[in-house]
Design a protein around this motif. Structure first.
Motif, PDB file in Angstrom:
ATOM      1  N   LEU A  12       0.748  -1.186  -0.049  1.00  0.00           N
ATOM      2  CA  LEU A  12      -0.012   0.015  -0.106  1.00  0.00           C
ATOM      3  C   LEU A  12       0.940   1.192   0.092  1.00  0.00           C
ATOM      4  N   GLU A  63       0.565   3.869  -2.766  1.00  0.00           N
ATOM      5  CA  GLU A  63       0.558   5.307  -2.671  1.00  0.00           C
ATOM      6  C   GLU A  63       1.389   6.360  -3.491  1.00  0.00           C
ATOM      7  N   LEU A  90      -7.739   2.454  -5.374  1.00  0.00           N
ATOM      8  CA  LEU A  90      -8.428   1.811  -4.569  1.00  0.00           C
ATOM      9  C   LEU A  90      -9.817   1.101  -4.772  1.00  0.00           C
ATOM     10  N   SER A 107      -9.565  -1.882  -2.009  1.00  0.00           N
ATOM     11  CA  SER A 107      -9.765  -1.407  -0.805  1.00  0.00           C
ATOM     12  C   SER A 107     -10.623  -2.726  -0.025  1.00  0.00           C
ATOM     13  N   PHE A 117      -5.809   5.209   1.614  1.00  0.00           N
ATOM     14  CA  PHE A 117      -4.411   4.394   1.891  1.00  0.00           C
ATOM     15  C   PHE A 117      -4.156   4.466   3.202  1.00  0.00           C
ATOM     16  N   LYS A 147      -3.952   1.400   5.789  1.00  0.00           N
ATOM     17  CA  LYS A 147      -2.758   0.813   6.433  1.00  0.00           C
ATOM     18  C   LYS A 147      -2.983   1.208   8.025  1.00  0.00           C
TER      19      LYS A 147
END
Length: 167
Positions: free
Chosen positions: A22, A26, A40, A52, A84, A88
């Protein structure tokens, strides 16, 4: 090998690798000036779930797998993450949860019954070993691999070493 050693490290390796994936995704969006919500929301095929949701499911399979195998209360994780950073954070929370389990909590888990939902009005009961090897880990790895595949398909420079968490 203890049952704990078969469960916890497997979940942690992939949860940590997805965090790295991720981070790379990003950075890819920033470098290529891509709206993060586009990545996503990306899917490998129209009838598949987006990136996602793949991450949310990975989190769920690790969390619920540990809880069910130890006969602990199954935590609820609403799927509200849209960035993101939020994904995370969810992975970090899942990592902390999985790390909170101790080996003794898994003692005998391979032979204990694990009952889990398999539909809106249906449950299935398997012995812990069957639950882990035929349901929890395959689903967990499927969603990990699908998330990796979505990123790779969309041009994020990730490979097998990233998937394995060896970068």
């Amino acid at each position: 090998m203890s049952f704990y050693d078969a469960v916890v490290p497997a979940y942690l390796q992939m949860l940590n690798s997805l965090t790295g994936l991720l981070t790379k995704a990003e950075a890819h969006c920033a470098a290529k000036k891509i709206d993060p919500s586009v990545l996503l929301g990306s899917r490998l095929f129209p009838d598949m779930l987006p990136l996602s949701k793949q991450i949310q499911l990975v989190s769920d399979f690790a969390t619920k797998g540990c809880a069910r195998l130890t006969h602990s209360e199954v935590p609820s994780n609403p799927d509200t993450e849209k960035t993101f950073e939020e994904l995370k954070q969810r992975l970090a929370k899942t990592i902390d949860y999985v790390k909170s389990f101790k080996p003794e909590q898994f003692a005998g888990a391979e032979a204990k019954d694990v009952t889990f939902p398999t539909g809106p009005d249906r449950t299935t009961t398997l012995k812990g070993q069957q639950f882990l090897s035929a349901f929890s880990l395959p689903n967990f790895y499927f969603h990990c691999a699908t998330a990796h595949g979505i990123l790779r398909h969309n041009g994020v420079e990730v490979g097998k070493r990233d998937f394995m968490g060896q970068t």
